[in-house]
Design an enzyme around this catalytic site. Structure first.
Site, short mmCIF file in Angstrom:
data_model
loop_
_atom_site.label_atom_id
_atom_site.label_comp_id
_atom_site.label_asym_id
_atom_site.label_seq_id
_atom_site.Cartn_x
_atom_site.Cartn_y
_atom_site.Cartn_z
N TYR A 252 -16.02 -5.96 -10.26
CA TYR A 252 -16.93 -6.19 -11.38
C TYR A 252 -16.87 -4.89 -12.16
O TYR A 252 -17.38 -3.87 -11.68
CB TYR A 252 -18.36 -6.42 -10.90
CG TYR A 252 -18.65 -7.80 -10.34
CD1 TYR A 252 -18.32 -8.95 -11.03
CD2 TYR A 252 -19.31 -7.94 -9.11
CE1 TYR A 252 -18.61 -10.21 -10.52
CE2 TYR A 252 -19.60 -9.20 -8.60
CZ TYR A 252 -19.25 -10.32 -9.31
OH TYR A 252 -19.55 -11.56 -8.79
N HIS B 141 -17.16 -20.21 -9.09
CA HIS B 141 -18.03 -19.30 -8.34
C HIS B 141 -18.87 -20.08 -7.32
O HIS B 141 -20.02 -19.74 -7.03
CB HIS B 141 -18.95 -18.55 -9.33
CG HIS B 141 -19.24 -17.13 -8.94
ND1 HIS B 141 -18.65 -16.05 -9.55
CD2 HIS B 141 -20.09 -16.59 -8.03
CE1 HIS B 141 -19.11 -14.92 -9.04
NE2 HIS B 141 -19.99 -15.22 -8.10
N GLY C 219 -15.69 -19.12 0.63
CA GLY C 219 -16.74 -18.11 0.64
C GLY C 219 -17.79 -18.42 1.68
O GLY C 219 -17.81 -17.84 2.77
N ARG C 220 -18.62 -19.41 1.37
CA ARG C 220 -19.78 -19.69 2.23
C ARG C 220 -19.36 -20.00 3.67
O ARG C 220 -20.03 -19.56 4.62
CB ARG C 220 -20.57 -20.88 1.68
CG ARG C 220 -21.28 -20.58 0.36
CD ARG C 220 -22.08 -21.79 -0.08
NE ARG C 220 -22.72 -21.65 -1.36
CZ ARG C 220 -22.13 -21.90 -2.54
NH1 ARG C 220 -20.85 -22.29 -2.57
NH2 ARG C 220 -22.80 -21.76 -3.66
N TYR D 83 -30.05 -17.80 -0.35
CA TYR D 83 -29.19 -16.98 -1.22
C TYR D 83 -27.72 -17.38 -1.01
O TYR D 83 -26.94 -17.52 -1.95
CB TYR D 83 -29.39 -15.49 -0.91
CG TYR D 83 -28.27 -14.60 -1.39
CD1 TYR D 83 -28.07 -14.38 -2.75
CD2 TYR D 83 -27.40 -13.98 -0.49
CE1 TYR D 83 -27.02 -13.58 -3.21
CE2 TYR D 83 -26.36 -13.18 -0.93
CZ TYR D 83 -26.17 -12.98 -2.29
OH TYR D 83 -25.14 -12.20 -2.74
N THR E 198 -13.15 -10.39 -11.61
CA THR E 198 -13.98 -11.59 -11.78
C THR E 198 -14.50 -11.66 -13.22
O THR E 198 -15.11 -10.71 -13.71
CB THR E 198 -15.16 -11.57 -10.77
OG1 THR E 198 -14.61 -11.58 -9.46
CG2 THR E 198 -16.07 -12.77 -10.96
N GLN F 287 -11.97 -6.88 -5.15
CA GLN F 287 -12.53 -7.59 -6.32
C GLN F 287 -13.37 -6.63 -7.14
O GLN F 287 -14.26 -5.96 -6.63
CB GLN F 287 -13.39 -8.77 -5.84
CG GLN F 287 -14.06 -9.55 -6.97
CD GLN F 287 -15.49 -9.08 -7.24
OE1 GLN F 287 -16.18 -8.66 -6.31
NE2 GLN F 287 -15.92 -9.13 -8.49
N GLY G 100 -15.84 -24.88 -2.88
CA GLY G 100 -16.12 -26.14 -2.21
C GLY G 100 -15.44 -26.35 -0.87
O GLY G 100 -15.63 -27.40 -0.25
C1 FMN Z 1 -23.36 -15.26 -1.18
C2 FMN Z 1 -22.24 -15.23 -2.18
C3 FMN Z 1 -21.92 -14.03 -2.79
C4 FMN Z 1 -20.86 -13.97 -3.72
N1 FMN Z 1 -20.52 -12.77 -4.27
C5 FMN Z 1 -19.43 -12.70 -5.09
C6 FMN Z 1 -18.99 -11.44 -5.58
O1 FMN Z 1 -19.57 -10.39 -5.30
N2 FMN Z 1 -17.89 -11.43 -6.38
C7 FMN Z 1 -17.20 -12.58 -6.72
O2 FMN Z 1 -16.21 -12.51 -7.45
N3 FMN Z 1 -17.60 -13.77 -6.24
C8 FMN Z 1 -18.68 -13.87 -5.42
N4 FMN Z 1 -19.05 -15.07 -4.91
C9 FMN Z 1 -18.25 -16.27 -5.20
C10 FMN Z 1 -17.15 -16.44 -4.13
O3 FMN Z 1 -16.20 -15.41 -4.23
C11 FMN Z 1 -16.41 -17.78 -4.26
O4 FMN Z 1 -16.00 -17.94 -5.60
C12 FMN Z 1 -17.29 -18.97 -3.84
O5 FMN Z 1 -18.08 -18.65 -2.73
C13 FMN Z 1 -16.39 -20.14 -3.50
O6 FMN Z 1 -17.13 -21.26 -3.17
P1 FMN Z 1 -17.47 -21.70 -1.65
O7 FMN Z 1 -18.60 -20.82 -1.23
O8 FMN Z 1 -17.88 -23.11 -1.83
O9 FMN Z 1 -16.25 -21.50 -0.82
C14 FMN Z 1 -20.12 -15.16 -4.02
C15 FMN Z 1 -20.46 -16.36 -3.38
C16 FMN Z 1 -21.50 -16.41 -2.47
C17 FMN Z 1 -21.79 -17.70 -1.78
#
Ligand code: FMN
Length: 381
Positions: free
Chosen positions: A135, A281, A335-336, A30, A161, A133, A314
């Site tokens: 939604y 995203h 994020g990740r 996930y 978002t 953030q 990224g």
């Molecule tokens: C597990 C996961 C959950 C995410 N949940 C949201 C979220 O709830 N709201 C949102 O705006 N972006 C969400 N994102 C996107 C992140 O905010 C971000 O745009 C993205 O992780 C950036 O890429 P990176 O993981 O390569 O750094 C999520 C990303 C991941 C990996």
């Protein structure tokens, strides 16, 4: 022992490897996965790898300083923690760990509407490093209440978002039964049992929930009801008209996340946004999307002198952050990387991840002989 292992985790890839061994397969997939054939996910990496920086070895400079001012606040580094939903699935209390670490290190922390920690709890942990953030819920009373709660805890930055008009199709999640409604089958139970540290932490803290949304959920009895509630109540698509409305409703900084074209950047500006986060995203929504790093220069050229342009998608290292900054971003989110850190080491992982990215970024600036993050554009090869 744990401290020793922590010290040996020398880069984000090390955190990812350890996280993979500690959390159930369905939770790891996930987190790590992208949509469809994961082309955009790979493209984010490939496009970043094609950005080169050129040092000025014979210049005279006095070291480097990462301090960065965004809007009216000075942060200790030009990067922050991106919003992440369902954080509790990856590691219980992950969002609290992130929020506290961001506060201690003085970097922005963006709480997702769908985080497993509530707005109020996140504010206690992150203080004025908290960004929220949104939604936007279809129910206007709930939307207003979320904004009121964010304001009540002193949050100054609202991140809206826009890039989820449809749920991303992620084959790994579908196969693992993590689609909505979720199916907890024999496989997921088996995958959990063989991850004892995760299972123990989950038993201790309970199953993940959408903490900020819980007060609005009436008559929900189980995970399936909760997932259905979230799917139906957060289905509103953000268009320019809604942004204009949110601009009227929110008196502080308004930031639009998920911008991946000049046209949407200009629409966000017209709607009155103070900033944008250029993002695909993390490759989780549109598998034919351009990489953030590829679109960024066009967007900076179009609106960079009128609003704050930030970016994500990224980041796996300090050099990646430097690449984004060199292409004109003022703040870079990951994020990740931050989730791998907590999957690997729970709370100490969050702080360690910030330390790693900060040290790596500082090394790049010193190596280039670039004094500040905002001068990195002069070092593009
Ligand atoms: C597990 C996961 C959950 C995410 N949940 C949201 C979220 O709830 N709201 C949102 O705006 N972006 C969400 N994102 C996107 C992140 O905010 C971000 O745009 C993205 O992780 C950036 O890429 P990176 O993981 O390569 O750094 C999520 C990303 C991941 C990996």
């Amino acid at each position: 022992m744990a401290q020793n292992l922590l010290n040996k985790a020398a880069c984000i890839a090390d955190l990812k490897t350890r996280a993979k061994a500690r959390i159930p397969k369905y939770a790891f997939e996930y987190l790590t996965g992208g949509c469809n054939q994961e082309v955009t996910l790979r493209q984010n990496r490939h496009a970043l790898d094609r950005i080169y920086l050129e040092p000025k070895y014979l210049s005279t400079s006095q070291g480097a300083n990462l301090e960065t001012q965004i809007f009216s606040k000075i942060y200790s580094a030009p990067f922050g923690i991106a919003p992440l939903g369902l954080t509790g699935l990856i590691w219980p209390k992950a969002a609290d760990f992130h929020a506290r670490a961001a506060h201690n290190a003085n970097i922005p922390y963006v709480l997702s509407t769908l985080s497993s920690t509530s707005i109020e709890q996140a504010a206690q942990c992150a203080g004025d490093n908290l960004w929220f953030q949104l939604y936007p819920p279809a129910d206007l009373e709930i939307r207003a209440d979320l904004l009121a709660r964010a304001q009540a805890v002193g949050c100054q930055h609202l991140v809206v978002t826009i890039d989820v008009p449809a749920a991303g199709r992620r084959p790994r999640d579908i196969r693992n039964g993590l689609a909505v409604p979720p199916k907890i089958g024999v496989n997921s139970i088996a995958q959990s049992i063989i991850r004892p540290a995760w299972s123990l932490a989950t038993v201790r803290h309970g199953l993940p929930e959408f903490a900020s949304m819980m007060p609005y959920m009436k008559n929900v009895k189980n995970m399936r009801d909760i997932a259905n509630y979230i799917r139906t109540s957060l289905k509103d698509v953000v268009d320019q008209k809604m942004l204009e409305q949110l601009r009227k409703d929110w008196p502080h900084k308004l930031i639009v996340k998920g911008v991946i074209s000049v046209a949407d950047a200009q629409r966000a500006l017209q709607a009155g946004a103070d900033g944008i986060i250029v993002s695909n995203h993390g490759g989780r929504q549109l598998d034919a999307s351009r990489a953030s790093i590829s679109v960024l220069p066009e967007i900076v050229a179009a609106v960079g002198d009128k609003m704050v342009v930030m970016v994500d998608s990224g980041v796996e290292s300090g050099p990646d952050i430097a690449r984004f900054l060199a292409q004109g971003a003022q703040m870079v989110f990951a994020g990740r990387a931050f989730m791998y850190a907590v999957g690997a080491f729970a709370e100490p992982g969050a702080e360690h991840c910030i330390d790693l990215l900060r040290s790596e970024l500082l090394q790049v600036l010193e190596q280039l002989r670039c004094p500040t993050p905002c001068q990195l554009a002069d070092y593009l090869a």
